[in-house]
Every structure is written in C-alpha cells, then in structure tokens.
Design a protein around this motif. Structure first.
Motif, PDB file in Angstrom:
ATOM      1  N   MET A  97       0.837  -1.209   0.000  1.00 28.75           N
ATOM      2  CA  MET A  97       0.000   0.000   0.000  1.00 28.75           C
ATOM      3  C   MET A  97       0.868   1.253   0.000  1.00 28.75           C
ATOM      4  O   MET A  97       0.513   2.258  -0.610  1.00 28.75           O
ATOM      5  N   ILE A  98       2.024   1.196   0.646  1.00 26.93           N
ATOM      6  CA  ILE A  98       2.945   2.333   0.656  1.00 26.93           C
ATOM      7  C   ILE A  98       3.374   2.664  -0.767  1.00 26.93           C
ATOM      8  O   ILE A  98       3.416   3.825  -1.165  1.00 26.93           O
ATOM      9  N   VAL A  99       3.679   1.635  -1.543  1.00 25.32           N
ATOM     10  CA  VAL A  99       4.074   1.845  -2.946  1.00 25.32           C
ATOM     11  C   VAL A  99       2.920   2.481  -3.718  1.00 25.32           C
ATOM     12  O   VAL A  99       3.121   3.420  -4.500  1.00 25.32           O
ATOM     13  N   PHE A 100       1.706   2.014  -3.485  1.00 31.33           N
ATOM     14  CA  PHE A 100       0.552   2.556  -4.210  1.00 31.33           C
ATOM     15  C   PHE A 100       0.290   4.012  -3.829  1.00 31.33           C
ATOM     16  O   PHE A 100      -0.059   4.825  -4.672  1.00 31.33           O
ATOM     17  N   TYR A 101       0.470   4.353  -2.553  1.00 32.36           N
ATOM     18  CA  TYR A 101       0.303   5.754  -2.135  1.00 32.36           C
ATOM     19  C   TYR A 101       1.333   6.640  -2.820  1.00 32.36           C
ATOM     20  O   TYR A 101       1.024   7.732  -3.274  1.00 32.36           O
ATOM     21  N   PHE A 102       2.571   6.147  -2.910  1.00 36.96           N
ATOM     22  CA  PHE A 102       3.616   6.900  -3.600  1.00 36.96           C
ATOM     23  C   PHE A 102       3.251   7.067  -5.077  1.00 36.96           C
ATOM     24  O   PHE A 102       3.394   8.144  -5.644  1.00 36.96           O
ATOM     25  N   MET A 103       2.768   5.982  -5.699  1.00 38.36           N
ATOM     26  CA  MET A 103       2.396   6.044  -7.112  1.00 38.36           C
ATOM     27  C   MET A 103       1.308   7.086  -7.336  1.00 38.36           C
ATOM     28  O   MET A 103       1.365   7.854  -8.299  1.00 38.36           O
ATOM     29  N   GLU A 104       0.313   7.125  -6.474  1.00 43.08           N
ATOM     30  CA  GLU A 104      -0.753   8.125  -6.590  1.00 43.08           C
ATOM     31  C   GLU A 104      -0.202   9.536  -6.430  1.00 43.08           C
ATOM     32  O   GLU A 104      -0.570  10.442  -7.154  1.00 43.08           O
ATOM     33  N   GLU A 105       0.717   9.694  -5.469  1.00 50.84           N
ATOM     34  CA  GLU A 105       1.277  11.007  -5.175  1.00 50.84           C
ATOM     35  C   GLU A 105       2.036  11.595  -6.361  1.00 50.84           C
ATOM     36  O   GLU A 105       1.966  12.785  -6.628  1.00 50.84           O
ATOM     37  N   VAL A 106       2.770  10.767  -7.093  1.00 51.41           N
ATOM     38  CA  VAL A 106       3.541  11.263  -8.236  1.00 51.41           C
ATOM     39  C   VAL A 106       2.766  11.179  -9.550  1.00 51.41           C
ATOM     40  O   VAL A 106       3.300  11.444 -10.608  1.00 51.41           O
ATOM     41  N   GLY A 107       1.493  10.807  -9.469  1.00 52.13           N
ATOM     42  CA  GLY A 107       0.638  10.811 -10.655  1.00 52.13           C
ATOM     43  C   GLY A 107       0.732   9.573 -11.529  1.00 52.13           C
ATOM     44  O   GLY A 107       0.372   9.606 -12.699  1.00 52.13           O
ATOM     45  N   MET A 108       1.224   8.476 -10.975  1.00 52.75           N
ATOM     46  CA  MET A 108       1.319   7.237 -11.739  1.00 52.75           C
ATOM     47  C   MET A 108       0.013   6.459 -11.629  1.00 52.75           C
ATOM     48  O   MET A 108      -0.689   6.571 -10.627  1.00 52.75           O
ATOM     49  N   PRO A 109      -0.315   5.676 -12.647  1.00 44.98           N
ATOM     50  CA  PRO A 109      -1.522   4.847 -12.558  1.00 44.98           C
ATOM     51  C   PRO A 109      -1.350   3.737 -11.529  1.00 44.98           C
ATOM     52  O   PRO A 109      -0.336   3.063 -11.506  1.00 44.98           O
ATOM     53  N   VAL A 110      -2.324   3.577 -10.669  1.00 40.91           N
ATOM     54  CA  VAL A 110      -2.288   2.566  -9.606  1.00 40.91           C
ATOM     55  C   VAL A 110      -3.071   1.337 -10.077  1.00 40.91           C
ATOM     56  O   VAL A 110      -4.140   1.470 -10.655  1.00 40.91           O
ATOM     57  N   PRO A 111      -2.539   0.128  -9.828  1.00 42.59           N
ATOM     58  CA  PRO A 111      -3.248  -1.072 -10.259  1.00 42.59           C
ATOM     59  C   PRO A 111      -4.528  -1.303  -9.459  1.00 42.59           C
ATOM     60  O   PRO A 111      -4.717  -0.727  -8.390  1.00 42.59           O
ATOM     61  N   ASP A 112      -5.380  -2.166  -9.980  1.00 37.43           N
ATOM     62  CA  ASP A 112      -6.575  -2.572  -9.235  1.00 37.43           C
ATOM     63  C   ASP A 112      -6.134  -3.471  -8.085  1.00 37.43           C
ATOM     64  O   ASP A 112      -5.311  -4.364  -8.267  1.00 37.43           O
ATOM     65  N   TYR A 113      -6.686  -3.220  -6.918  1.00 43.89           N
ATOM     66  CA  TYR A 113      -6.342  -4.064  -5.781  1.00 43.89           C
ATOM     67  C   TYR A 113      -7.545  -4.191  -4.859  1.00 43.89           C
ATOM     68  O   TYR A 113      -8.442  -3.366  -4.848  1.00 43.89           O
TER      69      TYR A 113
END
Length: 182
Positions: A97-113
């Motif tokens: 989840m930490i990786v996904f929060y970082f991805m959202e923060e920098v504007g990267m697409p987050v996978p379905d989870y």
C-alpha cells in the motif's frame, strides 16, 4: 587557485555505440518484462549522456522469489541496473500500500487491488501500469548511478552528496525528457 581534475566540470561524451549493454533473460513462468530491449534503447535517446556515463549494463532478469519482488535495483560495484520480471496478478502483504500511495502522489496509474479475507492484498496490473512503474524505476536507478559515479568529486555537479539525492536527479531527468517531448 589551481584547477584540478576534481574541480573541473566533467565532460560527458557517450556515443550510440557506447550505450550500456542490454541483456534480456527469459522472465519467470507467468511473468512479463515491462520493457523490451528495443524500448529501453529508445528510452536512451531522451536521456542526457551524463546519466548513462559509465553505466555498463541494464539487465532484464526473472524475479527470484515467489512473492513480490523489487521492480529494479542498481548494483554500484558492477555499474548495472537490473529490472526484474513481474507477475500480472499477485497476492501480497499490506506493505505494498505504501508503494501505491507513492504512485498516486507522483501521478502514476495505480493497479486494481482488493483485500482478501486473511488481510492480504490482491493486485492486478495491466501492461501500461507495469511499464510506467518500470520507467520510473529506471529513472530512479539512473539517478542513483549518477550520484554514485560523482560522489568522490570535491565539487560534484548539481551539488550531489550521495545516493540519497537520487530522487532529485530522477525528477531532473524527467523534466529534461518532458521538455524534449513537448
């Protein structure tokens, strides 16, 4: 004051035939490599030469464990970047989840989870999401490499002190590429 090799700005010269070698190994069964060798070579065209200077190889390797692995890693002693194959679907720990929060923060697409009954994280990537994550990883690891080869200089370029500034160089590299593409 006398000038020495440590106080002079470094001239980075890298020609196309001196690009890092790209090695592609077969991914683990059920996994994919987010990039092909050709796509990585095309990425080199937009990267300033100082980031590729002294980088010997970029290796696409199978991941080593059954669970979630790193996306990539820089090996300073070998001057190489390794990008690991990834599973399109996996069940992992909540730590992701930490990786996904970082991805959202920098504007990267987050996978379905989603969460399973035993508090595990079920993740489904698509190819573009994995490709974006791998590209970000390559940029970050190039920043680590750049910091590593310049850390012994008395007056390093761009005020690099150590590998902890890799994120700054990753952002600088992205900005340069964004300007080239627009």
């Amino acid at each position: 004051m006398a000038r020495s090799r440590n106080t002079q700005p470094k001239k980075y010269k890298i020609e196309e035939n001196n690009y890092p070698r790209i090695i592609e190994r077969r991914p683990r069964k059920g996994d994919i490599h987010p990039f092909t060798k050709k796509e990585i070579r095309e990425l080199f065209n937009d990267i300033p030469p100082e980031y590729l200077y002294k980088l010997k190889t970029i290796e696409l390797m199978p991941r080593t464990n059954n669970g979630i692995s790193l996306i990539g890693k820089y090996y300073a002693n070998e001057q190489k970047i390794v990008i690991y194959s990834q599973a399109m679907e996996f069940v992992g720990e909540i730590d992701w989840m930490i990786v996904f929060y970082f991805m959202e923060e920098v504007g990267m697409p987050v996978p379905d989870y989603s969460y399973s009954k035993d508090c595990k994280l079920e993740v489904k990537w698509n190819k573009e999401q994995l490709k974006t994550l791998a590209r970000e990883t390559i940029f970050f690891e190039l920043g680590v490499h750049f910091a590593e080869i310049n850390k012994t200089r008395r007056k390093p370029p761009h005020k690099i002190v150590s590998g902890k500034h890799a994120r700054i160089h990753e952002l600088r590299l992205k900005e340069i590429i964004r300007k080239k593409l627009s």
